[in-house]
Design a protein around this motif. Structure first.
Motif, PDB file in Angstrom:
ATOM      1  N   LYS A 283     -28.380 -25.576   1.721  1.00  0.00           N
ATOM      2  CA  LYS A 283     -27.069 -26.244   1.435  1.00  0.00           C
ATOM      3  C   LYS A 283     -26.736 -26.745   0.210  1.00  0.00           C
ATOM      4  O   LYS A 283     -25.873 -26.797  -0.619  1.00  0.00           O
ATOM      5  CB  LYS A 283     -27.239 -27.491   2.414  1.00  0.00           C
ATOM      6  N   GLU A 284     -27.990 -26.934  -0.605  1.00  0.00           N
ATOM      7  CA  GLU A 284     -28.052 -27.502  -2.119  1.00  0.00           C
ATOM      8  C   GLU A 284     -27.595 -26.586  -3.066  1.00  0.00           C
ATOM      9  O   GLU A 284     -26.809 -26.669  -3.834  1.00  0.00           O
ATOM     10  CB  GLU A 284     -29.298 -28.050  -2.544  1.00  0.00           C
ATOM     11  N   LYS A 285     -28.073 -25.260  -2.599  1.00  0.00           N
ATOM     12  CA  LYS A 285     -27.263 -24.095  -3.549  1.00  0.00           C
ATOM     13  C   LYS A 285     -26.095 -23.475  -2.825  1.00  0.00           C
ATOM     14  O   LYS A 285     -25.421 -22.563  -3.702  1.00  0.00           O
ATOM     15  CB  LYS A 285     -28.496 -22.976  -3.755  1.00  0.00           C
ATOM     16  N   ASP A 286     -25.679 -23.715  -1.846  1.00  0.00           N
ATOM     17  CA  ASP A 286     -24.397 -23.292  -1.308  1.00  0.00           C
ATOM     18  C   ASP A 286     -24.729 -21.793  -1.386  1.00  0.00           C
ATOM     19  O   ASP A 286     -23.860 -20.995  -1.588  1.00  0.00           O
ATOM     20  CB  ASP A 286     -23.206 -23.601  -2.020  1.00  0.00           C
ATOM     21  N   GLU A 287     -25.914 -21.249  -0.573  1.00  0.00           N
ATOM     22  CA  GLU A 287     -26.166 -19.838  -0.578  1.00  0.00           C
ATOM     23  C   GLU A 287     -26.760 -19.647   0.637  1.00  0.00           C
ATOM     24  O   GLU A 287     -27.472 -20.295   1.457  1.00  0.00           O
ATOM     25  CB  GLU A 287     -27.397 -19.678  -1.881  1.00  0.00           C
ATOM     26  N   GLU A 288     -26.461 -18.274   1.180  1.00  0.00           N
ATOM     27  CA  GLU A 288     -26.914 -17.595   2.334  1.00  0.00           C
ATOM     28  C   GLU A 288     -28.201 -16.861   1.992  1.00  0.00           C
ATOM     29  O   GLU A 288     -28.232 -16.170   1.029  1.00  0.00           O
ATOM     30  CB  GLU A 288     -25.920 -16.676   3.026  1.00  0.00           C
ATOM     31  N   ILE A 289     -29.370 -17.040   2.652  1.00  0.00           N
ATOM     32  CA  ILE A 289     -30.547 -16.220   2.328  1.00  0.00           C
ATOM     33  C   ILE A 289     -30.787 -15.424   3.891  1.00  0.00           C
ATOM     34  O   ILE A 289     -30.882 -16.088   5.202  1.00  0.00           O
ATOM     35  CB  ILE A 289     -31.679 -17.125   2.023  1.00  0.00           C
ATOM     36  N   SER A 290     -30.963 -14.338   3.683  1.00  0.00           N
ATOM     37  CA  SER A 290     -31.578 -13.348   4.959  1.00  0.00           C
ATOM     38  C   SER A 290     -33.156 -13.027   4.792  1.00  0.00           C
ATOM     39  O   SER A 290     -33.561 -12.842   3.734  1.00  0.00           O
ATOM     40  CB  SER A 290     -30.714 -12.073   4.971  1.00  0.00           C
ATOM     41  N   GLY A 291     -33.498 -13.429   5.745  1.00  0.00           N
ATOM     42  CA  GLY A 291     -35.120 -13.024   6.312  1.00  0.00           C
ATOM     43  C   GLY A 291     -35.236 -11.758   6.911  1.00  0.00           C
ATOM     44  O   GLY A 291     -34.514 -11.687   7.863  1.00  0.00           O
ATOM     45  N   SER A 292     -35.970 -10.710   6.435  1.00  0.00           N
ATOM     46  CA  SER A 292     -36.100  -9.471   7.164  1.00  0.00           C
ATOM     47  C   SER A 292     -37.473  -8.863   7.091  1.00  0.00           C
ATOM     48  O   SER A 292     -38.247  -9.278   6.105  1.00  0.00           O
ATOM     49  CB  SER A 292     -34.903  -8.516   6.409  1.00  0.00           C
ATOM     50  N   GLY A 293     -37.669  -8.497   8.130  1.00  0.00           N
ATOM     51  CA  GLY A 293     -39.168  -7.579   8.238  1.00  0.00           C
ATOM     52  C   GLY A 293     -39.099  -6.345   9.133  1.00  0.00           C
ATOM     53  O   GLY A 293     -37.943  -6.119   9.725  1.00  0.00           O
ATOM     54  N   VAL A 294     -40.070  -5.492   9.012  1.00  0.00           N
ATOM     55  CA  VAL A 294     -40.083  -4.448   9.819  1.00  0.00           C
ATOM     56  C   VAL A 294     -41.397  -4.153   9.960  1.00  0.00           C
ATOM     57  O   VAL A 294     -42.273  -4.400   9.582  1.00  0.00           O
ATOM     58  CB  VAL A 294     -39.175  -3.108   9.133  1.00  0.00           C
ATOM     59  N   VAL A 295     -41.566  -3.395  11.484  1.00  0.00           N
ATOM     60  CA  VAL A 295     -42.975  -2.764  11.805  1.00  0.00           C
ATOM     61  C   VAL A 295     -42.712  -1.590  12.397  1.00  0.00           C
ATOM     62  O   VAL A 295     -41.621  -1.506  13.255  1.00  0.00           O
ATOM     63  CB  VAL A 295     -43.653  -3.919  12.890  1.00  0.00           C
ATOM     64  N   LYS A 296     -43.533  -0.589  12.390  1.00  0.00           N
ATOM     65  CA  LYS A 296     -43.676   0.508  13.099  1.00  0.00           C
ATOM     66  C   LYS A 296     -44.785   0.828  14.046  1.00  0.00           C
ATOM     67  O   LYS A 296     -45.959   0.467  13.995  1.00  0.00           O
ATOM     68  CB  LYS A 296     -43.579   1.754  11.967  1.00  0.00           C
ATOM     69  N   PHE A 297     -44.675   1.180  15.253  1.00  0.00           N
ATOM     70  CA  PHE A 297     -45.709   1.494  16.089  1.00  0.00           C
ATOM     71  C   PHE A 297     -45.364   2.582  17.069  1.00  0.00           C
ATOM     72  O   PHE A 297     -44.138   2.909  17.312  1.00  0.00           O
ATOM     73  CB  PHE A 297     -46.160   0.381  16.802  1.00  0.00           C
ATOM     74  N   ASP A 298     -46.459   3.268  17.532  1.00  0.00           N
ATOM     75  CA  ASP A 298     -46.351   4.207  18.564  1.00  0.00           C
ATOM     76  C   ASP A 298     -46.708   3.909  19.958  1.00  0.00           C
ATOM     77  O   ASP A 298     -47.601   3.255  20.310  1.00  0.00           O
ATOM     78  CB  ASP A 298     -47.326   5.534  18.095  1.00  0.00           C
ATOM     79  N   VAL A 299     -46.146   4.459  21.183  1.00  0.00           N
ATOM     80  CA  VAL A 299     -46.306   4.164  22.495  1.00  0.00           C
ATOM     81  C   VAL A 299     -46.640   5.546  23.287  1.00  0.00           C
ATOM     82  O   VAL A 299     -45.890   6.422  23.140  1.00  0.00           O
ATOM     83  CB  VAL A 299     -45.114   3.542  23.068  1.00  0.00           C
ATOM     84  N   ILE A 300     -47.601   5.284  24.075  1.00  0.00           N
ATOM     85  CA  ILE A 300     -48.234   6.634  24.475  1.00  0.00           C
ATOM     86  C   ILE A 300     -47.856   6.301  26.055  1.00  0.00           C
ATOM     87  O   ILE A 300     -47.365   5.141  26.319  1.00  0.00           O
ATOM     88  CB  ILE A 300     -49.405   6.744  24.428  1.00  0.00           C
ATOM     89  N   ALA A 301     -47.626   7.363  26.925  1.00  0.00           N
ATOM     90  CA  ALA A 301     -47.328   7.523  28.221  1.00  0.00           C
ATOM     91  C   ALA A 301     -48.698   6.865  29.149  1.00  0.00           C
ATOM     92  O   ALA A 301     -49.928   6.818  28.566  1.00  0.00           O
ATOM     93  CB  ALA A 301     -47.160   8.809  28.866  1.00  0.00           C
ATOM     94  N   ASN A 302     -47.958   6.087  30.114  1.00  0.00           N
ATOM     95  CA  ASN A 302     -48.993   5.009  30.733  1.00  0.00           C
ATOM     96  C   ASN A 302     -49.423   5.854  32.108  1.00  0.00           C
ATOM     97  O   ASN A 302     -48.311   6.339  32.767  1.00  0.00           O
ATOM     98  CB  ASN A 302     -48.447   3.814  31.217  1.00  0.00           C
ATOM     99  N   PRO A 303     -50.702   6.422  31.870  1.00  0.00           N
ATOM    100  CA  PRO A 303     -51.160   7.209  33.132  1.00  0.00           C
ATOM    101  C   PRO A 303     -51.215   6.532  34.526  1.00  0.00           C
ATOM    102  O   PRO A 303     -51.580   7.038  35.558  1.00  0.00           O
ATOM    103  CB  PRO A 303     -52.472   7.543  32.818  1.00  0.00           C
ATOM    104  N   LYS A 304     -51.162   5.095  34.363  1.00  0.00           N
ATOM    105  CA  LYS A 304     -51.262   4.286  35.641  1.00  0.00           C
ATOM    106  C   LYS A 304     -50.114   4.563  36.705  1.00  0.00           C
ATOM    107  O   LYS A 304     -49.054   4.566  36.325  1.00  0.00           O
ATOM    108  CB  LYS A 304     -51.442   2.979  35.239  1.00  0.00           C
ATOM    109  N   ILE A 305     -50.361   4.753  37.965  1.00  0.00           N
ATOM    110  CA  ILE A 305     -49.445   4.928  38.717  1.00  0.00           C
ATOM    111  C   ILE A 305     -49.583   3.679  39.951  1.00  0.00           C
ATOM    112  O   ILE A 305     -50.689   3.173  40.271  1.00  0.00           O
ATOM    113  CB  ILE A 305     -49.552   6.092  39.791  1.00  0.00           C
ATOM    114  N   GLU A 306     -48.326   3.125  40.319  1.00  0.00           N
ATOM    115  CA  GLU A 306     -48.433   2.029  41.361  1.00  0.00           C
ATOM    116  C   GLU A 306     -47.718   2.310  42.662  1.00  0.00           C
ATOM    117  O   GLU A 306     -46.634   2.828  42.233  1.00  0.00           O
ATOM    118  CB  GLU A 306     -47.857   0.550  40.634  1.00  0.00           C
ATOM    119  N   ALA A 307     -48.219   2.233  43.706  1.00  0.00           N
ATOM    120  CA  ALA A 307     -47.639   2.697  44.808  1.00  0.00           C
ATOM    121  C   ALA A 307     -47.823   1.606  45.967  1.00  0.00           C
ATOM    122  O   ALA A 307     -48.969   0.690  46.042  1.00  0.00           O
ATOM    123  CB  ALA A 307     -48.345   3.872  45.290  1.00  0.00           C
ATOM    124  N   SER A 308     -46.903   1.573  46.771  1.00  0.00           N
ATOM    125  CA  SER A 308     -46.875   0.532  48.010  1.00  0.00           C
ATOM    126  C   SER A 308     -46.071   1.083  49.237  1.00  0.00           C
ATOM    127  O   SER A 308     -45.153   1.887  49.071  1.00  0.00           O
ATOM    128  CB  SER A 308     -46.264  -0.657  47.589  1.00  0.00           C
TER     129      SER A 308
END
Length: 363
Positions: free
Chosen positions: A248-273
């Protein structure tokens, strides 16, 4: 004879006088009748404002519209039409909240672009119209504005946000991941924090980060944003984080930004009922059982099913959204006794399996 001539002359005279009077009345009254049936329409200016004012908007930005019109007449009707200019036109109509303030009508309404076009990129046309009327006059006010919508951040100053995930390693399909982001405090929050996935660097862009919440840590001078993400596909994910702030004092818009990278593997777990888990039937009767199993991240064609009794598979369905298989079974016990029924689901590629059990009492 003379009497008949006088009587005929009187009739002619009466007819002529009646015709003259009717014409005179028509000439006298007709201007009034015409004026009462015609309404005069007049165009009046409208001041239409959109807040916040930006070159482009994200799909989740809440946009407020305000239209100011000089009051005329005794009654009014206002509406806002929003049109999406894309390959297929999409339109919504909003009835704004209109109140009289001083000598003006002030109409207000809010909307979010994703309610119309989702996460897609496009242009929106905003058209405001108000019609005010009186006994013999109509006033019409119209205004139009266009906005651009896309997922990319603006060109305002940017500060780095620290992006963390938990757990950090061995991420599997179907298991929840917690996102935590620290953003230096640079002013009040202008827009809610958001996480975005792009097709160029993420295997899946259709899923959302859920339960996103931002709090201010005054001691550390930072915003802390948390959210939860459950991947449904194996592969690489690269979520981008954005938080819009306003100094408000500077009458200015500021953007915060970040990024992350990760890998996901197949889940071998089976659920049955199996459902029902217990049942009692008479000897000679049949019973229907429902086998439900889930194995996220695995090819459904690589499953096998085995049973410890002879059964008939009546129907099989797959719920794409929940990645769940459902198989309807028909079982007819051949003896009066307690049957411990088992259904085993196996992944023939990984040799992973799960067994569901139920108890059936036959009397």
């Amino acid at each position: 004879m003379l009497f008949m001539k006088r009587k005929q002359s009187s009739r002619i005279f009466y007819f002529l006088m009646s015709w003259i009077i009717a014409v005179a009345l028509l000439v006298t009254w007709s201007p009034t009748v015409i004026l009462a049936s015609e309404e005069i329409e007049e165009s009046i200016p409208v001041e239409l404002k959109i807040s916040p004012e930006k070159d482009r908007y994200s799909p989740r930005t809440k946009i407020q519209m305000e239209a100011v019109t000089k009051k005329e007449g005794k009654s009014f009707e206002a509406k806002i039409v929003i049109k999406a200019k894309m390959d297929k036109e999409q339109t919504i109509t909003i009835k704004p909240d209109t109140k009289l303030k001083g000598k003006n009508y002030v109409s207000k309404a809010t909307f979010t672009p994703e309610d119309i076009i989702g996460d897609r990129v496009g242009s929106l046309g905003i058209e405001f119209e108000i019609i005010m009327s009186d006994t013999d006059k109509v006033w019409v006010g119209r205004a139009h504005k266009g906005i651009r919508v896309d997922n990319m951040p603006g060109t305002e100053p940017v500060v780095d946000s620290e992006f963390f995930i938990y757990p950090e390693q061995t991420l599997k399909v179907g298991e929840k991941i917690k996102f935590t982001v620290h953003t230096p405090y640079k002013g009040m929050i202008r827009e809610d924090a958001k996480f975005l996935f792009f097709s160029s660097n993420s295997v899946d862009t259709t899923q959302k980060v859920e339960k996103v919440r931002t709090t201010l840590d005054r001691k550390k001078g930072m915003y802390v944003t948390t959210g939860y993400f459950t991947p449904r596909k194996e592969g690489t994910y690269t979520p981008f984080f954005f938080l819009e702030m306003y100094d408000k004092e500077k009458d200015e818009e500021i953007s915060g930004s970040g990024v992350v990278k990760f890998d996901v593997i197949a889940n071998p777990k089976i659920e049955a009922s199996l459902s029902p888990q217990t049942a009692t039937i008479k000897f000679g009767d049949e019973i229907y059982l429902l086998l439900t199993y889930q194995a996220t991240g695995m090819d459904s064609a690589k499953f096998s099913r085995e049973y410890n009794y002879d059964v008939a598979e009546i129907n099989e369905e797959y719920d794409e959204e929940n990645k769940t298989h459902k198989v309807l079974l028909k079982f007819k016990p051949e003896q009066k006794k307690t049957h411990k029924f088992e259904a085993t689901v196996k992944n023939i590629e990984t040799d992973t399996k799960a067994t569901a059990k139920t108890t059936i009492y036959v009397k």
